[in-house]
Write a protein that holds these residues in place. Structure first.
Motif, PDB file in Angstrom:
ATOM      1  N   ASP A 255       0.826  -1.210   0.000  1.00 17.41           N
ATOM      2  CA  ASP A 255       0.000   0.000   0.000  1.00 17.41           C
ATOM      3  C   ASP A 255       0.863   1.264   0.000  1.00 17.41           C
ATOM      4  N   VAL A 256       1.915   1.261   0.824  1.00 17.12           N
ATOM      5  CA  VAL A 256       2.743   2.459   0.980  1.00 17.12           C
ATOM      6  C   VAL A 256       3.457   2.809  -0.329  1.00 17.12           C
ATOM      7  N   LYS A 257       3.768   1.824  -1.140  1.00 10.59           N
ATOM      8  CA  LYS A 257       4.439   2.075  -2.421  1.00 10.59           C
ATOM      9  C   LYS A 257       3.564   2.902  -3.360  1.00 10.59           C
ATOM     10  N   LYS A 258       2.240   2.913  -3.127  1.00  7.17           N
ATOM     11  CA  LYS A 258       1.315   3.655  -3.978  1.00  7.17           C
ATOM     12  C   LYS A 258       0.937   5.011  -3.397  1.00  7.17           C
ATOM     13  N   PHE A 259       1.596   5.422  -2.322  1.00 12.42           N
ATOM     14  CA  PHE A 259       1.313   6.702  -1.680  1.00 12.42           C
ATOM     15  C   PHE A 259       1.691   7.877  -2.576  1.00 12.42           C
ATOM     16  N   ASN A 260       0.953   8.978  -2.453  1.00  9.77           N
ATOM     17  CA  ASN A 260       1.406  10.270  -2.926  1.00  9.77           C
ATOM     18  C   ASN A 260       2.347  10.849  -1.875  1.00  9.77           C
TER      19      ASN A 260
END
Length: 482
Positions: free
Chosen positions: A412-417
């Motif tokens: 999930d964190v890899k897709k953060f803005n």
């Protein structure tokens, strides 16, 4: 000029100062939340009565209340109790602890005011009779038990009131926003809150008489305003609504959100908001850590039979390790292993890529309501949130807190803005604003991230207590979990 002002006043129907209240109507009295006020009063009365009776019983053999302070006795309770109770209720009322706003849930202020009243009583007793020496054990016992019971019973009362409120009819609100915000809020508000939109208007018409007439006609409890133009002041609408007993709720901009803790001040003839760090802010955070250790320790001890039962049930349902640990992102982006009870098949992580197309969120989070990887007992553990209990070990180790932004998997964190990473500036928690504001019903991660930022900017011990109480209510009734 006078004629222009007079015409403007007639246009708005202003014949008096906008701050002048309207005549009090009996119907308004009946609309007030007297049930909540009565419940809080009874809670506070019981708390103080129990505290004083406990203090009297504990000290009656060697340090009773001095006879000089007992002017009368009513219902078997001496006069100092009734005076103390009256002063406490007056102070609580003045502080808004019985009001319709969220201030009545300010448990931290309850403890502060109670402490100040006890200290003030000690000073007054000295001036009343300098030779009088109230028993220290009696004073300290009554003080600490009053604070503990007032806060504790209010927590329980809040839990009951919140659940009663959730079962009542939705609260009517009038929405003022631009077309884009209206569409978004009209869909999300009924799903995520006990509110019902009964009227709408565009932001550009906020100060038009027609808008106010529409508000009065629909008779809402609150008016919600989003995306208020900077050139339009809400003060006129605020006072007109206030005269009618209607609350105004504003959705602030990012800048206004940043300065919401500011103190209004006049600086060089300019209205400003002054924001400064608290004088003793560090000790409150240390207290949070102490409460985490105490809460996690007590939780592990009291729930140990449940842990054993869950471990056996999981193994019987799906042979394998009953516990599951997953790498999550915590404080300052540091990874750690978060513990849970296993609710899926042992190779669940390897099967996840095959289910990505069924993801029901905006892509940052991964949620599938009927996930085929869940084992038979897994749905029950998730619905009741029992699967999260092993994270008490993470709390004891300092990797997590009882309350904070939820730590997310690496996927999930890899897709953060870039702005999403602000949530990593604080210790993650078992529960947080996300969990009490929709849980699985929130599908856009931006909404979740905004809740995390709000929590960080507005953090206090009292906010943690509010979140814990609301979490317990939601978990108890299994709302929004799958």
């Amino acid at each position: 000029m006078d004629e222009i002002v007079s015409n403007q006043n007639r246009r708005w129907g202003k014949t008096t100062d906008i701050r002048a209240p309207e005549k009090l109507k009996l119907s308004k009295l009946l609309e007030w939340s007297w049930s909540r006020i009565l419940a809080l009063l009874i809670s506070d009365l019981l708390a103080i009565a129990i505290a004083w009776q406990f203090a009297r019983y504990f000290n009656q053999f060697y340090s009773p209340i001095p006879s000089q302070l007992v002017w009368w006795t009513w219902l078997g309770i001496p006069s100092p109790f009734w005076l103390f109770f009256a002063v406490t209720i007056l102070c609580f009322t003045q502080a808004g602890l019985y009001s319709s706003s969220t201030e009545w849930k300010n448990y931290w202020k309850v403890g502060q005011i109670t402490t100040l009243i006890y200290l003030g009583t000690l000073v007054l007793s000295y001036f009343y009779d300098p030779q009088l020496n109230p028993p220290r054990s009696l004073f300290v016992t009554a003080w600490f038990s009053s604070v503990f019971l007032l806060v504790g019973l209010r927590l329980i009362t809040t839990l009951i009131l919140k659940q009663c409120q959730a079962t009542t009819s939705p609260t009517p609100i009038f929405l003022i926003a631009d077309s884009q915000a209206r569409n978004r809020l009209s869909q999300s508000i009924p799903q995520r809150s006990p509110y019902q939109i009964i009227g709408v208007a565009d932001t550009s018409s906020i100060n038009k008489p027609e808008t106010f007439k529409a508000i009065i006609k629909t008779n809402p409890k609150e008016v919600l305003v989003a995306d208020l133009p900077e050139s339009e002041l809400a003060s006129r609408l605020y006072w007109k609504l206030r005269r009618r007993g209607i609350a105004l709720r504003l959705i602030p901009s990012s800048r206004e959100t940043l300065y919401r803790r500011g103190v209004p001040e006049i600086f060089a003839g300019i209205p400003t908001l002054r924001v400064e760090p608290p004088t003793m802010g560090g000790w409150e955070y240390r207290l949070k850590r102490y409460l985490d250790i105490i809460g996690a320790s007590l939780g592990l001890i009291m729930l140990s039979p449940l842990f054993i039962s869950c471990a056996i049930a999981i193994y019987l349902s799906s042979p394998g390790n009953p516990f599951f640990r997953q790498k999550r992102v915590g404080l300052h982006g540091k990874t750690f292993y978060m513990w849970k009870f296993r609710t899926m098949v042992p190779n669940a992580e390897a099967l996840q890529p095959q289910l990505e197309q069924q993801n029901q969120t905006d892509g940052v989070l991964f949620k599938v309501q009927d996930d085929p990887r869940i084992i038979p007992i897994g749905k029950f553990l998730r619905r009741t949130s029992i699967d999260e209990l092993p994270q008490l070990f993470n709390v004891l180790s300092g990797e997590m807190s009882l309350v904070g932004p939820r730590p997310l998997p690496l996927r999930d964190v890899k897709k953060f803005n870039s702005w999403h990473h602000t949530r990593h500036n604080v210790v993650p928690g078992i529960t947080g604003l996300w969990q009490i504001s929709g849980r699985s019903d929130l599908e856009e991660f931006n909404d979740i991230a905004r809740l995390d930022l709000y929590y960080i900017d507005n953090w206090s011990i009292n906010l943690d207590l509010e979140i814990l109480v609301e979490t317990f209510r939601i978990v108890l009734f299994a709302k929004g979990a799958y």
